[in-house]
Motif scaffolding. Structure first.
Motif, PDB file in Angstrom:
ATOM      1  N   TYR A 201       0.825  -1.210   0.000  1.00  0.00           N
ATOM      2  CA  TYR A 201       0.000   0.000   0.000  1.00  0.00           C
ATOM      3  C   TYR A 201       0.864   1.268   0.000  1.00  0.00           C
ATOM      4  CZ  TYR A 201      -3.652  -3.377   1.361  1.00  0.00           C
ATOM      5  OH  TYR A 201      -4.521  -4.449   1.407  1.00  0.00           O
TER       6      TYR A 201
ATOM      7  N   SER B 144      -9.782 -14.068  -6.159  1.00  0.00           N
ATOM      8  CA  SER B 144     -10.747 -14.608  -5.187  1.00  0.00           C
ATOM      9  C   SER B 144     -12.203 -14.561  -5.601  1.00  0.00           C
ATOM     10  CB  SER B 144     -10.608 -13.857  -3.857  1.00  0.00           C
ATOM     11  OG  SER B 144      -9.387 -14.182  -3.256  1.00  0.00           O
TER      12      SER B 144
ATOM     13  N   GLY C 271      -9.800  -8.741   6.906  1.00  0.00           N
ATOM     14  CA  GLY C 271      -8.820  -8.756   5.820  1.00  0.00           C
ATOM     15  C   GLY C 271      -9.521  -9.045   4.504  1.00  0.00           C
TER      16      GLY C 271
ATOM     17  N   ASP D 221     -10.550  -4.004   7.445  1.00  0.00           N
ATOM     18  CA  ASP D 221      -9.244  -4.075   6.772  1.00  0.00           C
ATOM     19  C   ASP D 221      -8.483  -2.779   7.029  1.00  0.00           C
ATOM     20  OD1 ASP D 221      -7.118  -4.614   4.827  1.00  0.00           O
ATOM     21  OD2 ASP D 221      -8.486  -6.068   3.941  1.00  0.00           O
TER      22      ASP D 221
ATOM     23  N   GLY E 121     -10.214 -14.820   4.388  1.00  0.00           N
ATOM     24  CA  GLY E 121      -9.803 -15.366   3.091  1.00  0.00           C
ATOM     25  C   GLY E 121      -8.370 -14.985   2.772  1.00  0.00           C
TER      26      GLY E 121
ATOM     27  N   LYS F 129      -8.908 -22.594  -3.670  1.00  0.00           N
ATOM     28  CA  LYS F 129      -9.165 -22.022  -2.342  1.00  0.00           C
ATOM     29  C   LYS F 129     -10.275 -22.835  -1.696  1.00  0.00           C
ATOM     30  CE  LYS F 129      -9.717 -17.287  -0.631  1.00  0.00           C
ATOM     31  NZ  LYS F 129     -10.129 -15.928  -1.067  1.00  0.00           N
TER      32      LYS F 129
HETATM   33  C1  LIG Z   1      -3.974 -11.650   0.837  1.00  0.00           C
HETATM   34  S1  LIG Z   1      -5.167 -10.417   1.162  1.00  0.00           S
HETATM   35  C2  LIG Z   1      -6.675 -11.348   1.091  1.00  0.00           C
HETATM   36  C3  LIG Z   1      -7.826 -10.553   0.563  1.00  0.00           C
HETATM   37  C4  LIG Z   1      -9.164 -11.289   0.516  1.00  0.00           C
HETATM   38  N1  LIG Z   1      -9.634 -11.674   1.834  1.00  0.00           N
HETATM   39  C5  LIG Z   1      -9.110 -12.512  -0.377  1.00  0.00           C
HETATM   40  O1  LIG Z   1      -9.461 -13.595   0.074  1.00  0.00           O
HETATM   41  O2  LIG Z   1      -8.718 -12.353  -1.534  1.00  0.00           O
HETATM   42  C6  LIG Z   1      -4.961 -10.132   2.908  1.00  0.00           C
HETATM   43  C7  LIG Z   1      -5.769  -8.945   3.403  1.00  0.00           C
HETATM   44  O3  LIG Z   1      -5.462  -8.775   4.799  1.00  0.00           O
HETATM   45  C8  LIG Z   1      -5.407  -7.379   5.067  1.00  0.00           C
HETATM   46  N2  LIG Z   1      -4.579  -7.130   6.254  1.00  0.00           N
HETATM   47  C9  LIG Z   1      -3.240  -7.307   6.377  1.00  0.00           C
HETATM   48  N3  LIG Z   1      -2.824  -6.970   7.606  1.00  0.00           N
HETATM   49  C10 LIG Z   1      -3.935  -6.572   8.279  1.00  0.00           C
HETATM   50  C11 LIG Z   1      -4.146  -6.113   9.600  1.00  0.00           C
HETATM   51  N4  LIG Z   1      -3.136  -5.994  10.465  1.00  0.00           N
HETATM   52  N5  LIG Z   1      -5.413  -5.800   9.972  1.00  0.00           N
HETATM   53  C12 LIG Z   1      -6.446  -5.908   9.083  1.00  0.00           C
HETATM   54  N6  LIG Z   1      -6.300  -6.346   7.817  1.00  0.00           N
HETATM   55  C13 LIG Z   1      -5.061  -6.671   7.416  1.00  0.00           C
HETATM   56  C14 LIG Z   1      -4.788  -6.810   3.809  1.00  0.00           C
HETATM   57  O4  LIG Z   1      -5.013  -5.426   3.686  1.00  0.00           O
HETATM   58  C15 LIG Z   1      -5.455  -7.637   2.722  1.00  0.00           C
HETATM   59  O5  LIG Z   1      -6.629  -7.040   2.270  1.00  0.00           O
END
Ligand SMILES: C[S@@+](CC[C@H](N)C(=O)[O-])C[C@H]1O[C@@H](n2cnc3c(N)ncnc32)[C@H](O)[C@@H]1O
Length: 348
Positions: free
Chosen positions: A132, A149, A172, A195, A237, A324
């Motif tokens: 980001y 996804s 997330g 998120d 996810g 998945k």
């Molecule tokens: C690999 S992505 C998965 C996105 C979605 N859930 C999917 O299944 O495609 C991981 C997500 O976790 C979020 N994330 C990472 N660290 C986080 C935190 N400390 N608190 C909340 N969200 C977080 C990221 O911003 C990202 O959107």
């Protein structure tokens, strides 16, 4: 030489070729107007004909396109949904992520080999500070998450036996590929994506595009330092695969606290075979997890153990037809929904 060994040797070429033929609309042109010769595609798109032909010939060997005896190309049935931008299974955003991001990160592997990940990463920012870091990189990551996804999320939402009403907390959840699929499937459900703050505009845009904005909210926060909002279901996810076991347990305990009694956690991730010998995409992504995050992929037994340690009971796995899969844990209580879909579960 077996086809697998041959593909391993020439692998350097395959992802950038897929990225180019997608990005420059070569496959889109074939989908809309094919079958066409390479020259006709090049003329329509203003590209170099010889290079288009060479790229398409590589795509033939990958089974992406077929070439008829007259030299006209069209997509194979298997590749069509993956490269059709209007299809939920479109994979272009993820191919872009691999080409632009992962390829550069691969160079760090040798450093990890020599000095170890912990030493090399000691001076680096966290994975999501990097993803980001600016608007362009955030958009690229969000597109990759959606394309990776959203297609399979429809199937996962069906496997999850979603309730007719209630609140799903998608922790997330990124730009909402699962939340949107869940809301489309269950018209009485509401969802909150929890998120990091840069995700907000992407979730709002995706919710509008999916026609579910009136039932989809965003809460900005950090699941390591803040409580998840309370809900009937908490979904995670491709989150567990970002983190080591200790951090996973922290997130799962947070999910347990957030979950209503009788509610469920829905972990959705790739699964390694019990002996870790595949499948190929899981092995490759396990290596990329080392480069992009602090996580790894796990076997069914490893996930069931984590969920159980966090307090969830009756933990089961439901497999999708894709990469998945769904691992479900219950928060014990009177209103527990124990219904199982056709096909059955793999239990703890
Ligand atoms: C690999 S992505 C998965 C996105 C979605 N859930 C999917 O299944 O495609 C991981 C997500 O976790 C979020 N994330 C990472 N660290 C986080 C935190 N400390 N608190 C909340 N969200 C977080 C990221 O911003 C990202 O959107």
């Amino acid at each position: 030489m077996t086809p697998h060994i041959e593909q391993a040797i020439y692998g350097l070429v395959s992802t950038p070729v897929l990225h180019l033929v997608d990005r420059h609309d070569i496959l889109t042109c074939l989908i809309k107007n094919g079958p066409l010769s390479a020259g006709a595609v090049a003329d329509q798109l203003g590209l170099d004909g010889d290079t288009v032909e060479r790229l398409l010939l590589v795509c033939v060997t990958f089974g992406i396109v077929r070439r008829d005896p007259a030299g006209a190309y069209r997509l194979t049935e298997e590749a069509l949904p993956l490269f059709d931008r209007g299809n939920a299974r479109y994979i272009g955003g993820f191919v872009e992520h691999l080409t632009l991001g992962a390829a550069e990160r691969m160079q760090r592997l040798e450093e990890y080999l020599r000095r170890g990940k912990a030493t090399v990463d000691a001076t680096r920012e966290g994975p999501y500070d990097i993803f980001y870091r600016d608007e362009e990189s955030t958009r690229e990551f969000m597109d990759a998450m959606w394309h990776l996804s959203h297609g399979v999320s429809k199937e996962l939402a069906a496997l999850a036996d979603l309730p007719a009403a209630g609140l799903l907390v998608d922790a997330g959840g990124a730009n909402g590929p699962f939340a949107a699929a869940a809301l489309q499937q269950s018209p009485g459900l509401r969802a909150v994506v929890f998120d990091l703050p840069p995700v907000r505009p992407h979730l709002i845009r995706a919710g509008l595009a999916a026609g579910v904005a009136d039932r989809l909210d965003f809460v900005a926060g950090d699941f390591f330092t803040e409580n998840l909002p309370p809900g009937d279901l908490v979904s995670l996810g491709y989150v567990m695969s970002n983190w080591p076991d200790e951090e996973c347990l922290h997130i799962l305990r947070n999910a347990y606290r957030a979950c209503a009694v009788g509610g469920r956690v829905l972990v959705m991730d790739r699964l390694f075979a019990d002996d870790h010998t595949g499948p190929l995409a899981t092995s490759v992504m396990n290596l990329l997890m080392q480069l992009e995050t602090r996580g790894r992929h796990r076997t069914t037994a490893e996930y069931l153990a984590l969920l159980t340690e966090a307090g969830f009971t009756d933990c089961t796995v439901r497999r999708s037809t894709g990469d998945k899969h769904l691992i479900i844990g219950h928060k014990a209580g009177d209103q527990r929904d124990r219904s199982a879909p056709a096909g059955g579960d793999e239990g703890a």
